[in-house]
Design a protein around this motif. Structure first.
Motif, mmCIF file in Angstrom:
data_model
loop_
_atom_site.group_PDB
_atom_site.id
_atom_site.type_symbol
_atom_site.label_atom_id
_atom_site.label_comp_id
_atom_site.label_asym_id
_atom_site.label_seq_id
_atom_site.Cartn_x
_atom_site.Cartn_y
_atom_site.Cartn_z
ATOM 1 N N SER A 193 -9.040 -2.712 4.544
ATOM 2 C CA SER A 193 -9.814 -3.456 3.551
ATOM 3 C C SER A 193 -10.230 -4.822 4.080
ATOM 4 C CB SER A 193 -9.046 -3.573 2.232
ATOM 5 O OG SER A 193 -7.918 -4.357 2.383
ATOM 6 N N THR A 194 -9.350 -5.502 4.816
ATOM 7 C CA THR A 194 -9.693 -6.822 5.346
ATOM 8 C C THR A 194 -10.813 -6.711 6.378
ATOM 9 O OG1 THR A 194 -7.363 -7.320 5.152
ATOM 10 C CG2 THR A 194 -8.682 -8.929 6.319
ATOM 11 N N PRO B 259 -4.336 -2.300 3.571
ATOM 12 C CA PRO B 259 -4.736 -3.708 3.722
ATOM 13 C C PRO B 259 -5.548 -4.002 4.986
ATOM 14 C CG PRO B 259 -2.461 -3.556 3.050
ATOM 15 C CD PRO B 259 -2.913 -2.162 3.275
ATOM 16 N N TRP C 263 0.829 -1.201 0.000
ATOM 17 C CA TRP C 263 0.000 0.000 0.000
ATOM 18 C C TRP C 263 0.866 1.254 0.000
ATOM 19 C CZ3 TRP C 263 -1.276 3.763 3.931
ATOM 20 C CH2 TRP C 263 -2.348 4.592 3.561
ATOM 21 N N HIS D 58 -11.114 -3.500 -2.587
ATOM 22 C CA HIS D 58 -10.725 -2.440 -1.636
ATOM 23 C C HIS D 58 -9.290 -1.991 -1.863
ATOM 24 C CE1 HIS D 58 -13.908 -3.695 1.561
ATOM 25 N NE2 HIS D 58 -14.413 -2.962 0.609
ATOM 26 N N ASP D 59 -8.401 -2.984 -2.044
ATOM 27 C CA ASP D 59 -6.965 -2.700 -2.153
ATOM 28 C C ASP D 59 -6.633 -2.013 -3.471
ATOM 29 O OD1 ASP D 59 -6.467 -3.851 0.219
ATOM 30 O OD2 ASP D 59 -5.368 -5.589 -0.522
#
Lengths: 137, 283
Positions: B203-204, B200, B128, B192-193
Motif C-alpha cells: 500500500s505504501t 502495508p 495486516w 489501501h490498508d
C-alpha cells in the motif's frame, strides 16, 4: 510475449516481463527527476554567477503545459540558453516524468501483457492527463 | 509581501523546503503538509503555495517510487485502476481551489492537518492479516499479487478486496491532493490498508506511484492558471527533493517513537495556526 497472471499461473513473486517493466519504470522515474533537478540547479547557479542572486524574476502566464513545453523546446532549438530556460526545462522535464510513466504503462498492458481491460484503464488515465496538459483558462 | 519574499527567495525558501522535505520523508506524511503552512507564514498566498507544493510533490513521489518499483513490491494494476479516480479528483480539486476564497482553504488545510494528527496518534495498532476473500468485482480487476519480504525471508501472497469502495474513496483522496497541493499519501495508504486489505508495504509503495500522476493532473491546472511561479517553485522543488533524500536516509537511525512525538507537536501547532487563519486570523 505473454506473462501468466497470478490468477492463471498461480501466485508468483515477479515474472520476467513484470520485472523488466518495474526496472524500466523505476529507471524512467529516477532519470526524469534527476535531469529535472540538475537543470533547475544549473539555472539557479548560473543566475547566481551572473547577478549574485539565485533569483529569477519571471512568471509563466497564459500558457498551458503544451505551450510552455513547446516554447521551451523552441528556445533550446534556437540556442537561446539562459538561466530561465534551464529552470523552465527542469519544470517541463519534471511534469513529463509521471506522464511518460503512464505512456510506458499503456505500452506494457497493450503490447506486452495484451490485457484489454488494463489497456483501457491506462489509456483512460493517459487521455485525461493529456487533456489536463492542454487546459486553457 | 510575496514580492518581498521573491527578492531574496532562494535564501528564505530553500532552507524551508529542505526542512519540509526532510520532516515529510521522515514522518512519511510528505513535504507539502509542512511546506504550505510555512510558505503562507512567509506571506505567499495560499493558492500559490498550493501550486508550488504540488509541483514538488511530483518530484518527491517520483523519486521514491523509482526505488520502490525496482524492488518489485509496487502493484501496477492496483495503481493504474485507482489512478483513474485520483486524477479526475485532483482536476476537480484544483478547479475548486481556483474558485474558492482563501479562508475556506485555510480551514480545509487545518482540518487535514488535524486529521493527520489524529491518524498519527492512533496509528500502529492494526496489523495486516492475509487471506481475505475477494469479491467478484475485485477478482475481475485482477487485483492480487505476491512479493518477496526480505525481513521475513518469505513470499507474501495477497488478494485485494472492495475495489469499488476503494475507488470512490480514492476519488476523494485525489480531490484533497488537487485541492490542497499535498500528496495525501496518508489517506491513500489508509484506504489501501483498511478498505482494500493490501499489505502495508504494497500500500505504501503503490500509493507513492499514484501520488506522482495525481499531482501532475493538479499541477497542470495550476500551471495553466499562471500560479506556478519559477521564482518560487525552483528553489522549493530543489529543497524538498534534497530534504526528502536526506530524510529517508536518517529514518533508519532515529527511533520511530522520537520521530512520531516530534511530528505530533509540529502537526498540532500547524493545524491550530491554519484553523485560526481560516476562522478569522490574517490571511
Amino acid at each position: 510475449m505473454t506473462t501468466p497472471s497470478p490468477a492463471a499461473g498461480g501466485a508468483r513473486s515477479v515474472t520476467g516481463a513484470d520485472a523488466r517493466m518495474d526496472t524500466l519504470v523505476g529507471t524512467l522515474l529516477l532519470i526524469g527527476v534527476a535531469v529535472s533537478m540538475v537543470l533547475i540547479t544549473a539555472g539557479l547557479v548560473w543566475s547566481f554567477a551572473q547577478t549574485g542572486h539565485a533569483v529569477l524574476h519571471y512568471r509563466i502566464v497564459g500558457m498551458n503545459f503544451y505551450r510552455f513545453a513547446v516554447a521551451t523546446a523552441r528556445s533550446v532549438g534556437r540556442g537561446h540558453v539562459s538561466p530561465e530556460l534551464l529552470v523552465n526545462a527542469g519544470i517541463a522535464t519534471l511534469m513529463l516524468t509521471p506522464f511518460l510513466r503512464v505512456v510506458a504503462s499503456v505500452i506494457y498492458f497493450a503490447g506486452v501483457l495484451r490485457n484489454p481491460k488494463y489497456t483501457l484503464f491506462t489509456t483512460f488515465v493517459l487521455v485525461v492527463l493529456t487533456w489536463s496538459l492542454f487546459l486553457r483558462f | 509581501m510575496a514580492a518581498a519574499v521573491a527578492a531574496h527567495s532562494f535564501v528564505l525558501l530553500f532552507p524551508i523546503a529542505v526542512v519540509a522535505g526532510f520532516v515529510g520523508a521522515m514522518s512519511g506524511m510528505g513535504g507539502g503538509i509542512i511546506l504550505i503552512p510555512a510558505l503562507t507564514l512567509l506571506g505567499i498566498g495560499i493558492k500559490q503555495a498550493i501550486a508550488i507544493s504540488i509541483l514538488s510533490v511530483i518530484a518527491t513521489s517520483s523519486g521514491s517510487a523509482s526505488a520502490y518499483v525496482r524492488d518489485h513490491i509496487t502493484n501496477l494494476k492496483v495503481g493504474m485502476f485507482l489512478e483513474m479516480f485520483t486524477i479526475v479528483g485532483a482536476i476537480v480539486g484544483a478547479h475548486l481551489t481556483l474558485a474558492m476564497t482563501a479562508r475556506p482553504l485555510y480551514l480545509a488545510f487545518g482540518l487535514v492537518l488535524l486529521g493527520s494528527w489524529v491518524a498519527l496518534l492512533v496509528a500502529g495498532h492494526a496489523s495486516w492479516q492475509g487471506g481475505t476473500v475477494q469479491d467478484a468485482f475485485t477478482r475481475w480487476l485482477e487485483l492480487e499479487g505476491a512479493y518477496y519480504d526480505q525481513a521475513h525471508g518469505r513470499l507474501i501472497e495477497y488478494k485485494a478486496r472492495r475495489a469499488y469502495f476503494g475507488a470512490v474513496l480514492m476519488w476523494g483522496a485525489g480531490m484533497i491532493a488537487g485541492l490542497l497541493g499535498i500528496g495525501a499519501g496518508a489517506v491513500k495508504v489508509l484506504i489501501h490498508d483498511l478498505v482494500m486489505g493490501l499489505p502495508p508495504k504494497v500500500s505504501t509503495t503503490t500509493s507513492n506511484l499514484i501520488i506522482g500522476v495525481t499531482a501532475l493532473a493538479g499541477a497542470s491546472v495550476y500551471l495553466a492558471h499562471g500560479l506556478i511561479t519559477p521564482t518560487l517553485a525552483a528553489p522549493v522543488a530543489l529543497g524538498v527533493v534534497l530534504g526528502a533524500f536526506a530524510g529517508t536516509r536518517v529514518l533508519v537511525r532515529l527511533s520511530n517513537q522520537a520521530v512520531r512525538r516530534f511530528f505530533l507537536v509540529v502537526l498540532i501547532a500547524l493545524a491550530v495556526e491554519m484553523l485560526y487563519r481560516g476562522i478569522g486570523g490574517a490571511v
